[in-house]
Design an enzyme around this catalytic site. Sequence first.
Site, PDB file in Angstrom:
ATOM      1  N   TRP A 285       0.834  -1.215   0.000  1.00  0.00           N
ATOM      2  CA  TRP A 285       0.000   0.000   0.000  1.00  0.00           C
ATOM      3  C   TRP A 285       0.863   1.257   0.000  1.00  0.00           C
ATOM      4  O   TRP A 285       0.393   2.338  -0.328  1.00  0.00           O
ATOM      5  CB  TRP A 285      -0.970  -0.005   1.183  1.00  0.00           C
ATOM      6  N   ASP A 286       2.137   1.108   0.353  1.00  0.00           N
ATOM      7  CA  ASP A 286       3.084   2.223   0.317  1.00  0.00           C
ATOM      8  C   ASP A 286       2.967   2.979  -1.008  1.00  0.00           C
ATOM      9  O   ASP A 286       3.004   4.202  -1.074  1.00  0.00           O
ATOM     10  CB  ASP A 286       4.535   1.715   0.418  1.00  0.00           C
ATOM     11  N   GLU A 424       0.209  -2.948  12.688  1.00  0.00           N
ATOM     12  CA  GLU A 424       0.394  -4.403  12.558  1.00  0.00           C
ATOM     13  C   GLU A 424       0.741  -5.090  13.884  1.00  0.00           C
ATOM     14  O   GLU A 424       0.958  -6.303  13.907  1.00  0.00           O
ATOM     15  CB  GLU A 424       1.480  -4.675  11.507  1.00  0.00           C
ATOM     16  N   LYS A 523       1.784   0.518  16.286  1.00  0.00           N
ATOM     17  CA  LYS A 523       2.994   0.585  15.471  1.00  0.00           C
ATOM     18  C   LYS A 523       3.070   1.887  14.668  1.00  0.00           C
ATOM     19  O   LYS A 523       4.113   2.522  14.578  1.00  0.00           O
ATOM     20  CB  LYS A 523       3.000  -0.602  14.509  1.00  0.00           C
ATOM     21  N   GLN A 524       1.957   2.266  14.055  1.00  0.00           N
ATOM     22  CA  GLN A 524       2.008   3.409  13.127  1.00  0.00           C
ATOM     23  C   GLN A 524       0.627   4.023  13.009  1.00  0.00           C
ATOM     24  O   GLN A 524      -0.352   3.443  13.463  1.00  0.00           O
ATOM     25  CB  GLN A 524       2.493   2.935  11.763  1.00  0.00           C
TER      26      GLN A 524
END
Length: 703
Positions: A285-286, A424, A523-524
């Site tokens: 998806w980056d 994640e 995580k993000q």
Amino acid sequence: MEERQRRVLESLTSVGDGLVVSRGATEIVHRGSRPASRSPGLFDDGEVPSLLEGPVWTTLTTTQPPGGADEDWCLDLYSGLLHHRLTASRPRKQPWLTSTRFVSSVRPGVCCLRSTLAVSPGDVEPALALPRPAGSHGRPTALARLTGSTGVVTGSTWSRHGTLAAAGTQTLVPTAGPDPGVEVTRLVVYRTGPTPEAAEHRARLALREARAIGMDGLLDEHRRGWRQRWVGADVEVAGDPDLTLSLRFALFHLMSGCPVDGRRPDCALGARGATGPAYHGHVFWDTDVFVQPALAAFLPAAARATLLYRYNRLDAARRIAADHGRRGARFPWESAADGDDVTPRWAPDLHGGRIPILTGELEEHISADVAWAAAHYRDWVPDEDFARRVAPPLLVETARYWASRIETGEDGAGHISHVIGPDEYHEGVDDNAYTNLMVRRNLDLGAEELERDPRLGEASEAEHWRGLARTLVTGFRPDWGGYEQFTGWSELQDVPVATLGRPPLAADLLLGHDQTGRTRIIKQADVLMAHHLIPSELEPGALEVDIDRYLPYTAHGSSLSPAIHASVLARAGRTDTALELLAIAARLDLDDITGTTSGGLHTATMGGLLQAMLFGFLGAAPRGPRLGLEPAIPRRWREVTLRMRFGGRLLALTAAPSHLRVKLCQGEQLGVEVGPGPDVTATAAAGTILRFERRDSTWERAL
Ligand code: IFM
């Protein structure tokens, strides 16, 4: 130099043109060095498919400077030139190697190198070397061959997906003086093709043309090409030269890593582009939501190629959906040449065991991300063919997938269970807010297309999707005024990330995978990622609430996280914290903050960084055919200037805390709205500058 540091520098100084990208390894063979040339989008086969490594054109000698050498590396971003200077310390301090190399900005695949070395002509290698047969992953890799005749050497490596061939030649002129020395001029041209014969033939023909121009001519046109690139795309923060350099570094690598010459039917940059072996060149998806929006603004042709990569793999996505017993199209979490799911199923742990990787099975939001990317590009770039032919099936087939995926519960609401969201650290969660919000948008976008074009499906299907979108659980908690990341997140162990250290940090390595999953540590950007991509889909006022709730738990354990935080924090007016996170994103590769840059540059961070400037600090967004702007410029920046494209126009946007200028550099007149309301609307005519001033937090037109 330490081996890893050398490989970091090699990643940082990669040069390319989208047809071929070559790491910046010096011209002598070093221990720990990883010279490599790859072509974005051309894969090898193997247990885990990886980008094919082609012939290497940059190695000149295996002879070592006596007693080692001091090394200077200089990547000239403005002209796309890489310079090396090695100074030997014995028998006296003296230049041992100087070199300048480039990959032409105007002639795809043309690579030039000029160098002076303190070795005899007989110590200079032939023009090409083939990749180590064992490949960088310790397995037999592509087939390779090298042939030479009439002073031209050709070499190629190939896989089931195609060949990367090079044809090269060099001249050696001994230097004057008592010590051995030689001046080398090397010209190598890369081509891809279905077979080694075809690709090598093409490379030889192109080499002949390049030789006719000669090195000086090639250098001149290359410099002009880069000058033109910087006229069409640039970022400058007046008063912060370091940040400016980092932003231009990101732009440089996107410009030199993406094919923009229209030769490829499609191409998507992998998580590390073609600058290193990490993540095998796989597309995540980056590409869709981190890199693509930056490309749409700075390099629209490359953004299109990214989306065509998805479009041309719709059949594979349909197969994946069918394999899961669903309808429509489900895009894989990691893909390579043919769009199948190539996510590894396990990774080695530190003790020789195996950690299962569940993202391939559960990180489904990528299908909604692809749909978002298609709609974003369609709104940003006037591309009729894309809007008519490419976007509709991407939007409709992904919506169809979700319609078959959502389960209606006893509560009458729609649910998506057992997924991994962007965070994640938590696997197999139910109703991840980011996923569901993006899916809701995807359903609406798909329904719009069906309503517009009855050939794509029944009207009743569109109605069904609209209904599902309204009932789908979003995680909004009226008692909070914000979103819960997934069902039950707030019941997890309350462990603020500061108890582990100062982010960015890898909480899963510090606490262990299972224990991390029992805590609230994230995580993000997850809920905040939804605020970044689809702000108008979320409840008013929720951004501030969600920033306060999630920031203390965010580890930034992914390189994707800091830039997106910087963007949403800027929008929320929290510019000090925004700048701290922007600085992490800006230096992530340059300072090897995650310790992984040796494996290649983080393309999503670069895309995220440019997005933070554009969407966060400038507040740019399409408002129909107009460009909306809501600048939030920190006091410590004098002015920010972005040269970018919107709606087919080239614009220079200059913003400061109290003023804004919009210059229409190229293209027909453009409507601009400034401020949220908007406070003011104006039309920019070609070659003119619109000026605005902020007075008491409201924007006004200025003279
Ligand atoms: O896509 C990302 C993911 O979000 C976090 N881990 C690394 C992947 C590739 O960059």
